[in-house]
Design an enzyme around this catalytic site. Structure first.
Site, short mmCIF file in Angstrom:
data_model
loop_
_atom_site.label_atom_id
_atom_site.label_comp_id
_atom_site.label_asym_id
_atom_site.label_seq_id
_atom_site.Cartn_x
_atom_site.Cartn_y
_atom_site.Cartn_z
N GLU A 129 0.91 -1.31 0.01
CA GLU A 129 0.00 0.07 0.16
C GLU A 129 0.86 1.23 -0.10
OE1 GLU A 129 -2.75 0.43 3.34
OE2 GLU A 129 -2.80 2.43 3.27
N ARG A 144 0.34 10.51 0.26
CA ARG A 144 0.49 11.50 1.15
C ARG A 144 2.04 12.36 0.72
NH1 ARG A 144 0.83 9.30 6.86
NH2 ARG A 144 -0.24 7.33 6.45
N THR A 154 -4.86 6.08 1.75
CA THR A 154 -5.03 7.58 1.85
C THR A 154 -6.24 7.81 0.73
OG1 THR A 154 -3.08 7.68 2.44
CG2 THR A 154 -4.16 9.60 2.93
N LYS A 181 -10.74 -2.33 6.66
CA LYS A 181 -9.72 -1.91 7.51
C LYS A 181 -9.97 -1.41 8.81
CE LYS A 181 -6.54 2.01 7.18
NZ LYS A 181 -5.50 2.68 6.47
O1 ELE Z 1 -3.02 6.94 4.92
C1 ELE Z 1 -3.57 5.88 5.04
O2 ELE Z 1 -4.70 5.75 4.23
C2 ELE Z 1 -3.03 5.04 6.16
O3 ELE Z 1 -3.58 3.83 5.78
C3 ELE Z 1 -2.88 5.41 7.45
C4 ELE Z 1 -1.96 4.06 7.88
O4 ELE Z 1 -2.94 3.27 8.41
C5 ELE Z 1 -0.90 4.23 8.90
O5 ELE Z 1 -0.03 5.47 8.34
C6 ELE Z 1 -0.13 3.08 9.31
O6 ELE Z 1 1.07 3.59 9.80
P1 ELE Z 1 1.71 3.06 11.08
O7 ELE Z 1 0.71 3.25 12.03
O8 ELE Z 1 2.98 3.60 11.15
O9 ELE Z 1 1.81 1.35 10.92
#
Ligand code: ELE
Length: 213
Positions: A47, A51, A74, A134
């Site tokens: 994924e 961003r 995202t 999710k």
């Molecule tokens: O931008 C999105 O759509 C996301 O999915 C955000 C992610 O879930 C988190 O960035 C996971 O990151 P960690 O918590 O570091 O494992």
């Protein structure tokens, strides 16, 4: 694409490996070797979060890596969906879900893993046919105990919990009946990407791929 076939495809993708790496790419030159390292380590579903400025280019580069399947994270609106599809994303992931986003993905034939953080959000998605979701943000929404509790009345829904999960906490989620895989950024830490330490990233991927579920 109907919600039913989208959610089935999302399920298949989630079942490819116990962990879906969540990637934030700043330099497009890193995209291909990073994807190669993760796929070689046993994590084929990737994924890329939308961003960073180069995220779409990174998706296009990663889509060339054999054995991998690249999705866009995202996703917030229909413009994101169009751009992700154009870049070659084969699935989408979103932190939450709106009717507009769901419709855009269905119209664009992009399988979506939509985000939910509560029973009501999960039920709304299920009403529309999305039974693969999710759970986000996982750790701060109560972690594995919360996901287990949601699963008691809603066993039809399967999840990919994401957000704040590490190698140490992943097994708590993966032990649940309603968890297919987990999402996490820990397999591609920023410092290792910056150092182009692809072998170390491959080793982290291999460790994650061996988690049992
Ligand atoms: O931008 C999105 O759509 C996301 O999915 C955000 C992610 O879930 C988190 O960035 C996971 O990151 P960690 O918590 O570091 O494992």
């Amino acid at each position: 694409m109907t919600p039913l076939s989208a959610t089935q495809k999302a399920r298949d993708i989630c079942l490819m490996a116990p962990v879906v790496p969540v990637l934030v790419i700043d330099d497009v030159a890193d995209a291909r070797p990073l994807a190669e390292a993760l796929v070689a380590g046993g994590l084929p579903a990737l994924e890329v979060t939308l961003r960073t400025e180069v995220a779409l280019e990174a998706i296009a580069e990663m889509a060339k890596v054999e054995g991998g399947i690249v999705g866009a994270g995202t996703l917030l609106n229909s413009a994101d969906v169009a751009a992700a599809v154009e870049a070659g994303a084969q699935f989408g992931v979103s932190p939450g879900a709106t009717d507009m986003l769901l419709t855009a993905c269905e119209d664009a034939d992009l399988p979506l893993l939509p985000g939910a953080a509560s029973a009501t959000e999960a039920m709304r998605l299920m009403e529309r046919g999305y039974t693969t979701q999710k759970f986000f943000p996982a750790a701060t929404s109560g972690g594995a105990p919360a996901l287990k509790a949601i699963g008691a009345p809603l066993p039809q829904i399967s999840f990919c919990p994401t957000g704040g999960i590490s190698l140490a906490t992943a097994p708590d989620y993966l032990a649940l009946d309603n968890t297919l895989c987990v999402g996490g950024s820990w397999v591609a830490p920023k410092d290792l990407v910056k150092a182009k330490a692809w072998d170390q990233i491959e080793a982290l991927a291999r460790e994650a791929a061996q988690l049992s579920r």
